[in-house]
Design a protein around this motif. Structure first.
Motif, PDB file in Angstrom:
ATOM      1  N   ILE A  31       5.006   9.722 -19.676  1.00 22.69           N
ATOM      2  CA  ILE A  31       5.928  10.406 -18.612  1.00 22.69           C
ATOM      3  C   ILE A  31       5.276  11.461 -18.014  1.00 22.69           C
ATOM      4  CG2 ILE A  31       8.011  11.306 -17.931  1.00 22.69           C
ATOM      5  CD1 ILE A  31       9.371   9.286 -19.729  1.00 22.69           C
ATOM      6  N   GLY A  32       4.760  12.606 -18.967  1.00 28.02           N
ATOM      7  CA  GLY A  32       4.138  13.705 -18.471  1.00 28.02           C
ATOM      8  C   GLY A  32       2.742  13.331 -17.632  1.00 28.02           C
ATOM      9  N   ARG A  33       2.074  12.498 -18.166  1.00 26.60           N
ATOM     10  CA  ARG A  33       0.853  12.246 -17.475  1.00 26.60           C
ATOM     11  C   ARG A  33       1.117  11.431 -16.034  1.00 26.60           C
ATOM     12  NH1 ARG A  33      -2.454   8.506 -21.918  1.00 26.60           N
ATOM     13  NH2 ARG A  33      -3.071  10.213 -23.242  1.00 26.60           N
ATOM     14  N   LEU A  34       1.947  10.798 -15.827  1.00 27.77           N
ATOM     15  CA  LEU A  34       2.336   9.916 -14.754  1.00 27.77           C
ATOM     16  C   LEU A  34       3.066  11.218 -13.407  1.00 27.77           C
ATOM     17  CD1 LEU A  34       4.037   6.728 -15.802  1.00 27.77           C
ATOM     18  CD2 LEU A  34       1.980   6.941 -14.295  1.00 27.77           C
ATOM     19  N   LEU A  35       3.824  11.933 -14.212  1.00 24.75           N
ATOM     20  CA  LEU A  35       4.292  13.046 -13.165  1.00 24.75           C
ATOM     21  C   LEU A  35       3.032  13.998 -12.757  1.00 24.75           C
ATOM     22  CD1 LEU A  35       7.407  14.115 -15.214  1.00 24.75           C
ATOM     23  CD2 LEU A  35       7.541  13.014 -12.950  1.00 24.75           C
ATOM     24  N   GLU A  36       2.293  14.248 -13.444  1.00 22.33           N
ATOM     25  CA  GLU A  36       0.959  15.089 -13.091  1.00 22.33           C
ATOM     26  C   GLU A  36       0.180  14.177 -12.276  1.00 22.33           C
ATOM     27  OE1 GLU A  36      -0.316  18.364 -13.478  1.00 22.33           O
ATOM     28  OE2 GLU A  36       1.895  18.360 -14.379  1.00 22.33           O
ATOM     29  N   ARG A  37      -0.007  12.956 -12.373  1.00 25.17           N
ATOM     30  CA  ARG A  37      -0.689  11.993 -11.349  1.00 25.17           C
ATOM     31  C   ARG A  37       0.243  12.113 -10.131  1.00 25.17           C
ATOM     32  NH1 ARG A  37      -1.543   5.560 -12.467  1.00 25.17           N
ATOM     33  NH2 ARG A  37       0.563   5.714 -11.735  1.00 25.17           N
ATOM     34  N   GLY A  38       1.440  11.856 -10.087  1.00 29.29           N
ATOM     35  CA  GLY A  38       2.062  12.193  -9.048  1.00 29.29           C
ATOM     36  C   GLY A  38       1.777  13.386  -7.901  1.00 29.29           C
ATOM     37  N   LYS A  39       1.732  14.477  -8.721  1.00 32.27           N
ATOM     38  CA  LYS A  39       1.563  15.601  -7.974  1.00 32.27           C
ATOM     39  C   LYS A  39       0.123  15.716  -7.222  1.00 32.27           C
ATOM     40  CE  LYS A  39       3.737  18.807 -11.364  1.00 32.27           C
ATOM     41  NZ  LYS A  39       3.587  19.663 -12.367  1.00 32.27           N
ATOM     42  N   VAL A  40      -0.973  14.989  -7.861  1.00 30.69           N
ATOM     43  CA  VAL A  40      -2.324  14.851  -7.395  1.00 30.69           C
ATOM     44  C   VAL A  40      -2.258  13.728  -6.297  1.00 30.69           C
ATOM     45  CG1 VAL A  40      -4.526  14.516  -7.927  1.00 30.69           C
ATOM     46  CG2 VAL A  40      -3.169  15.814  -9.501  1.00 30.69           C
ATOM     47  N   SER A  41      -1.660  12.585  -6.534  1.00 30.16           N
ATOM     48  CA  SER A  41      -1.954  11.431  -5.712  1.00 30.16           C
ATOM     49  C   SER A  41      -0.844  11.346  -4.435  1.00 30.16           C
ATOM     50  CB  SER A  41      -1.748  10.016  -6.699  1.00 30.16           C
ATOM     51  OG  SER A  41      -0.434  10.141  -6.975  1.00 30.16           O
ATOM     52  N   ASP A  99       6.387   7.703  -6.474  1.00 30.00           N
ATOM     53  CA  ASP A  99       7.035   6.624  -7.465  1.00 30.00           C
ATOM     54  C   ASP A  99       6.567   7.321  -8.873  1.00 30.00           C
ATOM     55  OD1 ASP A  99       4.556   5.710  -7.134  1.00 30.00           O
ATOM     56  OD2 ASP A  99       4.921   3.605  -8.238  1.00 30.00           O
ATOM     57  N   ASP A 100       5.675   8.121  -8.725  1.00 32.57           N
ATOM     58  CA  ASP A 100       4.978   9.050  -9.948  1.00 32.57           C
ATOM     59  C   ASP A 100       5.582  10.536  -9.828  1.00 32.57           C
ATOM     60  OD1 ASP A 100       3.574   6.849 -10.951  1.00 32.57           O
ATOM     61  OD2 ASP A 100       1.809   7.353 -10.356  1.00 32.57           O
ATOM     62  N   GLN A 101       6.392  10.631  -8.953  1.00 30.47           N
ATOM     63  CA  GLN A 101       7.002  11.888  -8.753  1.00 30.47           C
ATOM     64  C   GLN A 101       8.410  12.259  -9.169  1.00 30.47           C
ATOM     65  OE1 GLN A 101       6.148  13.906  -4.973  1.00 30.47           O
ATOM     66  NE2 GLN A 101       4.114  12.966  -5.070  1.00 30.47           N
ATOM     67  N   ASP A 102       9.005  10.824  -9.545  1.00 28.44           N
ATOM     68  CA  ASP A 102      10.477  10.699  -9.821  1.00 28.44           C
ATOM     69  C   ASP A 102      10.565  10.176 -11.487  1.00 28.44           C
ATOM     70  OD1 ASP A 102      13.184   9.685 -10.173  1.00 28.44           O
ATOM     71  OD2 ASP A 102      13.227   9.319  -7.942  1.00 28.44           O
ATOM     72  N   GLU A 103      11.296  11.332 -12.165  1.00 29.49           N
ATOM     73  CA  GLU A 103      11.107  10.800 -13.681  1.00 29.49           C
ATOM     74  C   GLU A 103      12.245   9.598 -13.744  1.00 29.49           C
ATOM     75  OE1 GLU A 103      12.293  12.813 -17.929  1.00 29.49           O
ATOM     76  OE2 GLU A 103      11.501  13.965 -16.177  1.00 29.49           O
ATOM     77  N   ASP A 104      13.197   9.494 -12.943  1.00 28.21           N
ATOM     78  CA  ASP A 104      13.940   8.511 -13.192  1.00 28.21           C
ATOM     79  C   ASP A 104      13.176   6.951 -13.016  1.00 28.21           C
ATOM     80  OD1 ASP A 104      16.334  10.171 -13.847  1.00 28.21           O
ATOM     81  OD2 ASP A 104      16.981  10.268 -11.937  1.00 28.21           O
TER      82      ASP A 104
END
Length: 100
Positions: free
Chosen positions: A32-42, A46-51
């Motif tokens: 989840i942490g990795r995806l949230l970080e990816r969402g910031k960069v990309s 869908d990678d910026q919403d933890e739900d």
């Protein structure tokens, strides 16, 4: 699991088979942490919403995770720790692949 069984039957009819499966595994919270970080960069919403991420994990656990047991029973499942530096993970993957 039903799709995996159907695939096995289809491959058997073609005189083929799956010899191994390899899974990179990591704790959900790490992913989840990795995806949230990816969402910031990309910029992927869908990678910026933890739900939304947690929902994807629930879907995976319900529909895909049972394949682990399916292939373990056949001695075809190989788990690789997916946490660490890229080189470390690559080395772990290489060892499993080379052993096959």
């Amino acid at each position: 699991t039903a799709q995996a069984e159907a695939l096995d039957n289809f491959l058997e009819s073609k005189d083929m088979k799956i010899h191994a499966t390899v899974a990179l595994e990591a704790d959900d919270e790490v992913l989840i942490g990795r995806l949230l970080e990816r969402g910031k960069v990309s910029g992927r919403s869908d990678d910026q919403d933890e739900d939304k991420i947690r929902n994807r994990f629930e879907e995976y656990n319900r529909k895909t995770a049972p394949l682990k047991s399916f292939y373990q029973k056949q001695g075809k499942f190989h788990s690789v720790n997916g946490v660490g530096e890229i080189k470390e993970i690559t080395d772990r993957l290489s060892k499993v692949i080379d052993s096959l």
